[in-house]
Design a protein around this motif. Structure first.
Motif, PDB file in Angstrom:
ATOM      1  N   ARG A 208       0.859  -1.265   0.011  1.00  0.00           N
ATOM      2  CA  ARG A 208       0.044   0.075  -0.012  1.00  0.00           C
ATOM      3  C   ARG A 208       0.762   1.108  -0.047  1.00  0.00           C
ATOM      4  NH1 ARG A 208      -4.221  -0.134  -2.305  1.00  0.00           N
ATOM      5  NH2 ARG A 208      -4.923   1.568  -1.267  1.00  0.00           N
ATOM      6  N   GLY A 209       1.772   1.337  -0.937  1.00  0.00           N
ATOM      7  CA  GLY A 209       2.593   2.490  -1.235  1.00  0.00           C
ATOM      8  C   GLY A 209       3.392   3.014  -0.010  1.00  0.00           C
ATOM      9  N   GLN A 210       4.463   2.240   0.373  1.00  0.00           N
ATOM     10  CA  GLN A 210       5.228   2.646   1.458  1.00  0.00           C
ATOM     11  C   GLN A 210       6.620   3.111   0.778  1.00  0.00           C
ATOM     12  OE1 GLN A 210       5.570  -0.733   4.036  1.00  0.00           O
ATOM     13  NE2 GLN A 210       3.584  -0.397   5.010  1.00  0.00           N
ATOM     14  N   LEU A 211       6.721   3.234  -0.605  1.00  0.00           N
ATOM     15  CA  LEU A 211       7.857   3.355  -1.173  1.00  0.00           C
ATOM     16  C   LEU A 211       8.455   4.736  -1.152  1.00  0.00           C
ATOM     17  CD1 LEU A 211      10.059   2.389  -3.435  1.00  0.00           C
ATOM     18  CD2 LEU A 211       8.522   3.228  -5.010  1.00  0.00           C
ATOM     19  N   ALA A 212       7.588   5.711  -0.868  1.00  0.00           N
ATOM     20  CA  ALA A 212       8.176   7.167  -0.794  1.00  0.00           C
ATOM     21  C   ALA A 212       8.761   7.286   0.497  1.00  0.00           C
ATOM     22  CB  ALA A 212       6.927   8.058  -0.818  1.00  0.00           C
ATOM     23  N   MET A 213       8.343   6.427   1.538  1.00  0.00           N
ATOM     24  CA  MET A 213       8.831   6.501   2.905  1.00  0.00           C
ATOM     25  C   MET A 213      10.079   5.881   2.879  1.00  0.00           C
ATOM     26  SD  MET A 213       5.457   6.392   5.448  1.00  0.00           S
ATOM     27  CE  MET A 213       6.375   6.246   6.781  1.00  0.00           C
ATOM     28  N   SER A 214      10.064   4.576   2.579  1.00  0.00           N
ATOM     29  CA  SER A 214      11.032   3.671   2.648  1.00  0.00           C
ATOM     30  C   SER A 214      12.532   4.127   1.932  1.00  0.00           C
ATOM     31  CB  SER A 214      11.058   2.265   2.247  1.00  0.00           C
ATOM     32  OG  SER A 214      10.526   2.079   0.802  1.00  0.00           O
ATOM     33  N   MET A 215      12.281   4.877   0.795  1.00  0.00           N
ATOM     34  CA  MET A 215      13.319   5.177   0.059  1.00  0.00           C
ATOM     35  C   MET A 215      14.337   6.301   0.840  1.00  0.00           C
ATOM     36  SD  MET A 215      12.210   8.330  -2.556  1.00  0.00           S
ATOM     37  CE  MET A 215      12.232  10.011  -2.037  1.00  0.00           C
ATOM     38  N   TRP A 216      13.679   6.769   1.811  1.00  0.00           N
ATOM     39  CA  TRP A 216      14.743   7.783   2.575  1.00  0.00           C
ATOM     40  C   TRP A 216      15.743   7.084   3.726  1.00  0.00           C
ATOM     41  CZ3 TRP A 216      15.076  12.466   0.749  1.00  0.00           C
ATOM     42  CH2 TRP A 216      14.344  12.771   0.206  1.00  0.00           C
ATOM     43  N   VAL A 217      15.625   5.843   3.701  1.00  0.00           N
ATOM     44  CA  VAL A 217      16.558   5.384   4.591  1.00  0.00           C
ATOM     45  C   VAL A 217      17.631   4.684   3.728  1.00  0.00           C
ATOM     46  CG1 VAL A 217      14.522   4.657   6.295  1.00  0.00           C
ATOM     47  CG2 VAL A 217      15.354   3.028   4.622  1.00  0.00           C
ATOM     48  N   LEU A 218      17.609   4.581   2.544  1.00  0.00           N
ATOM     49  CA  LEU A 218      18.804   4.086   1.479  1.00  0.00           C
ATOM     50  C   LEU A 218      20.026   5.049   1.880  1.00  0.00           C
ATOM     51  CD1 LEU A 218      16.724   3.417  -1.638  1.00  0.00           C
ATOM     52  CD2 LEU A 218      17.290   1.622   0.006  1.00  0.00           C
ATOM     53  N   PRO A 219      20.954   4.420   1.563  1.00  0.00           N
ATOM     54  CA  PRO A 219      22.254   5.318   1.996  1.00  0.00           C
ATOM     55  C   PRO A 219      22.418   6.378   1.002  1.00  0.00           C
ATOM     56  CG  PRO A 219      22.738   2.808   2.020  1.00  0.00           C
ATOM     57  CD  PRO A 219      21.402   2.834   1.661  1.00  0.00           C
ATOM     58  N   VAL A 220      21.887   6.132  -0.437  1.00  0.00           N
ATOM     59  CA  VAL A 220      22.172   7.488  -1.515  1.00  0.00           C
ATOM     60  C   VAL A 220      21.308   8.483  -1.103  1.00  0.00           C
ATOM     61  CG1 VAL A 220      20.483   6.530  -3.060  1.00  0.00           C
ATOM     62  CG2 VAL A 220      22.301   7.780  -3.707  1.00  0.00           C
ATOM     63  N   TYR A 221      19.837   8.160  -0.435  1.00  0.00           N
ATOM     64  CA  TYR A 221      19.210   9.345  -0.121  1.00  0.00           C
ATOM     65  C   TYR A 221      19.521   9.910   1.122  1.00  0.00           C
ATOM     66  CZ  TYR A 221      16.155   8.447  -3.823  1.00  0.00           C
ATOM     67  OH  TYR A 221      15.663   8.131  -5.421  1.00  0.00           O
ATOM     68  N   VAL A 222      19.994   9.135   2.330  1.00  0.00           N
ATOM     69  CA  VAL A 222      20.546   9.566   3.429  1.00  0.00           C
ATOM     70  C   VAL A 222      21.721  10.711   3.343  1.00  0.00           C
ATOM     71  CG1 VAL A 222      21.754   9.111   5.578  1.00  0.00           C
ATOM     72  CG2 VAL A 222      20.000   7.758   4.838  1.00  0.00           C
ATOM     73  N   ARG A 223      22.780  10.040   2.288  1.00  0.00           N
ATOM     74  CA  ARG A 223      23.928  11.003   1.801  1.00  0.00           C
ATOM     75  C   ARG A 223      23.057  12.348   1.153  1.00  0.00           C
ATOM     76  NH1 ARG A 223      29.399   9.313  -0.958  1.00  0.00           N
ATOM     77  NH2 ARG A 223      30.003  11.246  -1.712  1.00  0.00           N
ATOM     78  N   MET A 224      22.246  12.090   0.346  1.00  0.00           N
ATOM     79  CA  MET A 224      21.616  13.454  -0.267  1.00  0.00           C
ATOM     80  C   MET A 224      21.071  14.333   0.795  1.00  0.00           C
ATOM     81  SD  MET A 224      18.700  13.535  -3.506  1.00  0.00           S
ATOM     82  CE  MET A 224      17.603  12.954  -2.345  1.00  0.00           C
ATOM     83  N   MET A 225      20.532  13.798   1.806  1.00  0.00           N
ATOM     84  CA  MET A 225      19.642  14.617   2.583  1.00  0.00           C
ATOM     85  C   MET A 225      20.926  15.313   3.747  1.00  0.00           C
ATOM     86  SD  MET A 225      16.581  15.102   2.425  1.00  0.00           S
ATOM     87  CE  MET A 225      16.340  15.826   3.975  1.00  0.00           C
ATOM     88  N   ARG A 226      22.064  14.828   3.824  1.00  0.00           N
ATOM     89  CA  ARG A 226      23.083  15.416   4.474  1.00  0.00           C
ATOM     90  C   ARG A 226      23.516  16.237   3.857  1.00  0.00           C
ATOM     91  NH1 ARG A 226      26.114   9.613   6.647  1.00  0.00           N
ATOM     92  NH2 ARG A 226      24.663   9.230   8.364  1.00  0.00           N
ATOM     93  N   GLU A 227      23.784  16.182   2.610  1.00  0.00           N
ATOM     94  CA  GLU A 227      24.331  17.257   1.492  1.00  0.00           C
ATOM     95  C   GLU A 227      23.308  18.411   1.729  1.00  0.00           C
ATOM     96  OE1 GLU A 227      26.610  14.243  -1.477  1.00  0.00           O
ATOM     97  OE2 GLU A 227      24.905  15.447  -2.040  1.00  0.00           O
ATOM     98  N   ALA A 228      22.101  18.385   1.715  1.00  0.00           N
ATOM     99  CA  ALA A 228      20.895  19.315   1.886  1.00  0.00           C
ATOM    100  C   ALA A 228      21.374  20.255   2.808  1.00  0.00           C
ATOM    101  CB  ALA A 228      19.680  18.634   1.833  1.00  0.00           C
ATOM    102  N   PHE A 229      21.537  19.345   4.182  1.00  0.00           N
ATOM    103  CA  PHE A 229      21.462  20.083   5.267  1.00  0.00           C
ATOM    104  C   PHE A 229      22.744  21.095   5.351  1.00  0.00           C
ATOM    105  CE2 PHE A 229      19.084  16.636   7.558  1.00  0.00           C
ATOM    106  CZ  PHE A 229      17.927  17.504   7.684  1.00  0.00           C
ATOM    107  N   VAL A 230      23.939  20.585   4.678  1.00  0.00           N
ATOM    108  CA  VAL A 230      25.131  21.478   4.503  1.00  0.00           C
ATOM    109  C   VAL A 230      24.809  22.768   3.607  1.00  0.00           C
ATOM    110  CG1 VAL A 230      27.340  21.451   3.572  1.00  0.00           C
ATOM    111  CG2 VAL A 230      26.790  19.464   4.796  1.00  0.00           C
ATOM    112  N   VAL A 231      23.867  22.281   2.340  1.00  0.00           N
ATOM    113  CA  VAL A 231      23.592  23.533   1.682  1.00  0.00           C
ATOM    114  C   VAL A 231      22.836  24.565   2.300  1.00  0.00           C
ATOM    115  CG1 VAL A 231      22.284  23.973  -0.619  1.00  0.00           C
ATOM    116  CG2 VAL A 231      23.907  22.057  -0.474  1.00  0.00           C
ATOM    117  N   MET A 232      21.731  24.015   3.082  1.00  0.00           N
ATOM    118  CA  MET A 232      21.003  24.962   3.928  1.00  0.00           C
ATOM    119  C   MET A 232      21.830  25.882   4.815  1.00  0.00           C
ATOM    120  SD  MET A 232      17.343  23.018   4.269  1.00  0.00           S
ATOM    121  CE  MET A 232      17.940  21.515   4.993  1.00  0.00           C
ATOM    122  N   ALA A 233      22.717  25.240   5.390  1.00  0.00           N
ATOM    123  CA  ALA A 233      23.590  25.746   6.560  1.00  0.00           C
ATOM    124  C   ALA A 233      24.310  26.948   5.734  1.00  0.00           C
ATOM    125  CB  ALA A 233      24.474  24.878   7.276  1.00  0.00           C
ATOM    126  N   ILE A 234      24.888  26.397   4.689  1.00  0.00           N
ATOM    127  CA  ILE A 234      25.734  27.644   3.831  1.00  0.00           C
ATOM    128  C   ILE A 234      24.796  28.888   3.282  1.00  0.00           C
ATOM    129  CG2 ILE A 234      26.917  27.844   1.647  1.00  0.00           C
ATOM    130  CD1 ILE A 234      27.962  25.153   1.943  1.00  0.00           C
TER     131      ILE A 234
END
Length: 246
Positions: A208-234
Protein backbone atom coordinates in the motif's frame (compact mmCIF):
# COMPACT_ATOMS: atom_id res chain seq x y z
CA UNK A 1 25.67 -12.86 -11.02
CA UNK A 2 23.15 -15.50 -10.02
CA UNK A 3 19.72 -13.95 -10.58
CA UNK A 4 18.25 -11.24 -12.82
CA UNK A 5 14.89 -9.89 -11.67
CA UNK A 6 13.23 -8.81 -14.91
CA UNK A 7 10.10 -7.48 -13.21
CA UNK A 8 8.96 -3.94 -13.94
CA UNK A 9 8.82 -1.38 -11.18
CA UNK A 10 5.78 -1.80 -8.89
CA UNK A 11 5.68 -5.56 -9.40
CA UNK A 12 6.91 -6.63 -5.99
CA UNK A 13 10.59 -6.02 -6.62
CA UNK A 14 11.18 -4.67 -3.11
CA UNK A 15 9.72 -7.88 -1.66
CA UNK A 16 12.03 -9.93 -3.88
CA UNK A 17 14.97 -7.80 -2.80
CA UNK A 18 14.16 -8.55 0.82
CA UNK A 19 13.83 -12.27 0.02
CA UNK A 20 17.30 -12.40 -1.46
CA UNK A 21 18.78 -10.40 1.38
CA UNK A 22 17.31 -12.92 3.83
CA UNK A 23 18.90 -15.71 1.76
CA UNK A 24 22.27 -13.96 1.99
CA UNK A 25 22.53 -12.69 -1.59
CA UNK A 26 24.03 -9.31 -2.45
CA UNK A 27 21.45 -7.21 -4.32
CA UNK A 28 21.85 -4.21 -6.61
CA UNK A 29 18.67 -2.12 -6.82
CA UNK A 30 17.79 1.32 -8.19
CA UNK A 31 19.88 3.22 -5.66
CA UNK A 32 22.95 1.09 -6.43
CA UNK A 33 22.53 1.52 -10.19
CA UNK A 34 22.05 5.28 -9.90
CA UNK A 35 24.97 6.07 -7.63
CA UNK A 36 27.57 3.34 -8.08
CA UNK A 37 27.24 3.10 -11.85
CA UNK A 38 26.08 6.58 -12.84
CA UNK A 39 28.57 7.04 -15.69
CA UNK A 40 28.15 3.51 -17.02
CA UNK A 41 24.37 3.81 -17.22
CA UNK A 42 24.71 7.24 -18.81
CA UNK A 43 26.68 5.61 -21.61
CA UNK A 44 24.21 2.75 -21.94
CA UNK A 45 21.20 5.11 -22.07
CA UNK A 46 22.75 7.41 -24.65
CA UNK A 47 24.49 4.89 -26.87
CA UNK A 48 24.18 1.12 -26.84
CA UNK A 49 24.27 -1.58 -24.21
CA UNK A 50 27.65 -3.29 -23.99
CA UNK A 51 27.77 -6.82 -22.65
CA UNK A 52 31.35 -6.42 -21.44
CA UNK A 53 30.49 -3.24 -19.57
CA UNK A 54 27.51 -4.83 -17.84
CA UNK A 55 29.65 -7.80 -16.85
CA UNK A 56 32.23 -5.49 -15.29
CA UNK A 57 29.53 -3.52 -13.43
CA UNK A 58 27.83 -6.50 -11.80
CA UNK A 59 30.35 -9.32 -11.69
CA UNK A 60 30.56 -9.10 -7.87
CA UNK A 61 26.77 -8.84 -7.35
CA UNK A 62 24.47 -11.83 -6.87
CA UNK A 63 21.15 -10.25 -7.89
CA UNK A 64 20.11 -7.24 -9.97
CA UNK A 65 16.66 -5.74 -9.69
CA UNK A 66 14.87 -2.43 -10.19
CA UNK A 67 15.13 0.19 -12.90
CA UNK A 68 16.92 0.41 -15.23
CA UNK A 69 18.34 -3.11 -14.85
CA UNK A 70 15.00 -4.85 -15.39
CA UNK A 71 14.60 -3.10 -18.75
CA UNK A 72 18.03 -4.38 -19.86
CA UNK A 73 17.45 -7.90 -18.54
CA UNK A 74 18.34 -9.50 -21.88
CA UNK A 75 21.68 -7.74 -22.21
CA UNK A 76 22.54 -8.62 -18.60
CA UNK A 77 21.49 -12.23 -19.25
CA UNK A 78 23.90 -12.32 -22.20
CA UNK A 79 26.67 -10.95 -19.99
CA UNK A 80 25.92 -13.63 -17.36
CA UNK A 81 24.74 -16.70 -19.28
CA UNK A 82 24.41 -18.85 -16.15
CA UNK A 83 22.20 -16.39 -14.28
CA UNK A 84 18.56 -17.29 -13.70
CA UNK A 85 15.71 -14.90 -14.51
CA UNK A 86 12.64 -14.14 -12.41
CA UNK A 87 9.53 -12.33 -13.66
CA UNK A 88 6.64 -11.08 -11.54
CA UNK A 89 3.63 -9.13 -12.76
CA UNK A 90 0.53 -7.48 -11.34
CA UNK A 91 -2.90 -9.07 -11.65
CA UNK A 92 -3.73 -6.78 -14.58
CA UNK A 93 -2.28 -3.84 -16.48
CA UNK A 94 -4.61 -1.21 -15.01
CA UNK A 95 -3.68 -2.22 -11.46
CA UNK A 96 0.00 -1.89 -12.37
CA UNK A 97 -0.51 1.50 -14.01
CA UNK A 98 -2.46 2.90 -11.08
CA UNK A 99 0.23 1.79 -8.66
CA UNK A 100 3.05 3.24 -10.76
CA UNK A 101 1.34 6.55 -11.50
CA UNK A 102 0.34 6.97 -7.83
CA UNK A 103 3.51 5.95 -6.03
CA UNK A 104 6.44 7.00 -8.22
CA UNK A 105 5.44 10.72 -8.25
CA UNK A 106 5.37 10.63 -4.44
CA UNK A 107 9.06 9.76 -4.50
CA UNK A 108 10.15 12.50 -6.89
CA UNK A 109 7.56 15.27 -7.24
CA UNK A 110 7.99 16.99 -3.87
CA UNK A 111 9.66 20.23 -2.86
CA UNK A 112 12.11 18.38 -0.62
CA UNK A 113 13.29 16.15 -3.44
CA UNK A 114 13.27 19.08 -5.89
CA UNK A 115 15.56 21.06 -3.57
CA UNK A 116 17.93 18.10 -3.23
CA UNK A 117 17.87 17.35 -6.95
CA UNK A 118 18.73 20.97 -7.73
CA UNK A 119 21.37 21.87 -5.13
CA UNK A 120 23.14 18.77 -3.80
CA UNK A 121 25.85 16.83 -5.66
CA UNK A 122 24.19 13.48 -5.03
CA UNK A 123 20.75 14.86 -5.89
CA UNK A 124 21.97 16.27 -9.19
CA UNK A 125 23.37 12.85 -10.14
CA UNK A 126 20.11 11.15 -9.18
CA UNK A 127 18.04 13.67 -11.12
CA UNK A 128 20.08 13.27 -14.29
CA UNK A 129 19.96 9.49 -13.94
CA UNK A 130 16.20 9.48 -13.40
CA UNK A 131 15.62 11.87 -16.31
CA UNK A 132 17.34 9.43 -18.65
CA UNK A 133 15.69 6.43 -17.05
CA UNK A 134 12.08 7.58 -17.44
CA UNK A 135 12.73 8.65 -21.03
CA UNK A 136 14.29 5.34 -22.08
CA UNK A 137 12.41 2.86 -19.90
CA UNK A 138 8.95 4.42 -19.67
CA UNK A 139 8.87 6.65 -22.73
CA UNK A 140 8.03 9.88 -20.89
CA UNK A 141 9.92 13.14 -20.48
CA UNK A 142 10.53 15.48 -17.59
CA UNK A 143 9.17 18.99 -17.61
CA UNK A 144 10.01 22.15 -15.72
CA UNK A 145 13.00 23.23 -13.67
CA UNK A 146 12.56 20.58 -11.00
CA UNK A 147 12.22 17.59 -13.33
CA UNK A 148 8.56 16.82 -12.78
CA UNK A 149 7.29 13.88 -14.76
CA UNK A 150 3.97 13.33 -16.48
CA UNK A 151 2.74 9.87 -15.48
CA UNK A 152 -0.76 10.42 -16.89
CA UNK A 153 -0.15 8.85 -20.31
CA UNK A 154 -1.72 5.52 -19.51
CA UNK A 155 -1.58 4.24 -23.07
CA UNK A 156 2.18 4.71 -23.46
CA UNK A 157 3.08 3.34 -20.04
CA UNK A 158 0.89 0.25 -20.35
CA UNK A 159 2.20 -0.40 -23.86
CA UNK A 160 5.77 -0.36 -22.53
CA UNK A 161 4.80 -2.63 -19.63
CA UNK A 162 3.06 -5.12 -21.91
CA UNK A 163 5.91 -5.18 -24.44
CA UNK A 164 8.45 -5.74 -21.70
CA UNK A 165 6.61 -8.69 -20.16
CA UNK A 166 5.93 -10.23 -23.57
CA UNK A 167 9.60 -9.90 -24.44
CA UNK A 168 10.73 -11.71 -21.30
CA UNK A 169 8.23 -14.53 -21.81
CA UNK A 170 9.07 -15.01 -25.48
CA UNK A 171 12.85 -14.57 -25.45
CA UNK A 172 14.02 -16.06 -22.17
CA UNK A 173 14.67 -19.82 -22.21
CA UNK A 174 11.96 -21.61 -20.23
CA UNK A 175 14.40 -23.63 -18.12
CA UNK A 176 16.08 -20.38 -17.10
CA UNK A 177 12.91 -18.45 -16.22
CA UNK A 178 10.69 -18.45 -13.13
CA UNK A 179 7.31 -16.76 -13.46
CA UNK A 180 6.80 -16.16 -9.76
CA UNK A 181 3.58 -15.48 -7.87
CA UNK A 182 4.06 -14.23 -4.33
CA UNK A 183 1.36 -16.53 -2.97
CA UNK A 184 3.76 -19.41 -3.79
CA UNK A 185 6.09 -18.17 -1.07
CA UNK A 186 9.46 -19.57 -0.10
CA UNK A 187 8.76 -23.07 -1.41
CA UNK A 188 8.63 -22.19 -5.10
CA UNK A 189 11.33 -19.54 -4.93
CA UNK A 190 13.83 -21.67 -3.02
CA UNK A 191 13.15 -24.72 -5.20
CA UNK A 192 14.02 -22.66 -8.28
CA UNK A 193 17.18 -21.32 -6.64
CA UNK A 194 18.25 -24.62 -5.08
CA UNK A 195 18.26 -23.05 -1.62
CA UNK A 196 17.03 -24.23 1.76
CA UNK A 197 13.82 -22.59 2.96
CA UNK A 198 14.79 -20.00 5.61
CA UNK A 199 13.32 -20.02 9.08
CA UNK A 200 11.63 -16.65 8.52
CA UNK A 201 8.17 -15.65 7.30
CA UNK A 202 7.95 -14.73 3.65
CA UNK A 203 8.32 -10.91 3.55
CA UNK A 204 5.89 -8.39 2.11
CA UNK A 205 7.54 -5.03 1.46
CA UNK A 206 6.08 -1.74 0.20
CA UNK A 207 2.49 -2.77 0.76
CA UNK A 208 0.00 0.00 0.00
CA UNK A 209 2.58 2.52 -1.14
CA UNK A 210 5.33 2.69 1.47
CA UNK A 211 7.95 3.33 -1.22
CA UNK A 212 8.12 7.11 -0.71
CA UNK A 213 8.85 6.62 2.99
CA UNK A 214 11.24 3.68 2.67
CA UNK A 215 13.51 5.35 0.10
CA UNK A 216 14.78 7.85 2.68
CA UNK A 217 16.59 5.12 4.61
CA UNK A 218 18.63 4.08 1.56
CA UNK A 219 22.28 5.16 1.86
CA UNK A 220 22.23 7.26 -1.29
CA UNK A 221 19.20 9.26 -0.09
CA UNK A 222 20.65 9.62 3.41
CA UNK A 223 23.76 11.06 1.81
CA UNK A 224 21.65 13.41 -0.31
CA UNK A 225 19.82 14.72 2.77
CA UNK A 226 23.07 15.29 4.64
CA UNK A 227 24.32 17.31 1.71
CA UNK A 228 21.03 19.26 1.74
CA UNK A 229 21.56 20.24 5.37
CA UNK A 230 25.06 21.45 4.53
CA UNK A 231 23.72 23.49 1.60
CA UNK A 232 20.99 25.01 3.78
CA UNK A 233 23.57 25.89 6.44
CA UNK A 234 25.75 27.62 3.84
CA UNK A 235 22.74 29.53 2.49
CA UNK A 236 21.80 30.62 6.03
CA UNK A 237 25.35 31.85 6.68
CA UNK A 238 25.42 33.79 3.41
CA UNK A 239 22.07 35.41 4.20
CA UNK A 240 23.31 36.37 7.67
CA UNK A 241 26.45 37.92 6.19
CA UNK A 242 24.43 39.90 3.64
CA UNK A 243 22.12 41.19 6.36
CA UNK A 244 25.10 42.28 8.48
CA UNK A 245 26.53 44.24 5.56
CA UNK A 246 23.27 46.13 5.29
Amino acid sequence: MKVIIASSSKCGTKTLRKCFEILGYSVADFDHHAYNHYNEWKNIFEYVSRREQLHEMYRDIDVVTGAPAFYYWEEIAEAFPNAKVILTTRKDEITWYRSLSREIPKCHNSWTVAFCYLLTPTGIRLRHHFDRLVRVVHGIKEWGLFSKYDWSNQEVLIKRYREHNTGVLSRCRKERLLIFHFCEGWERLCAFLGEEIPDEPFPHVNERGQLAMSMWVLPVYVRMMREAFVVMAIIAILIALVLQLH
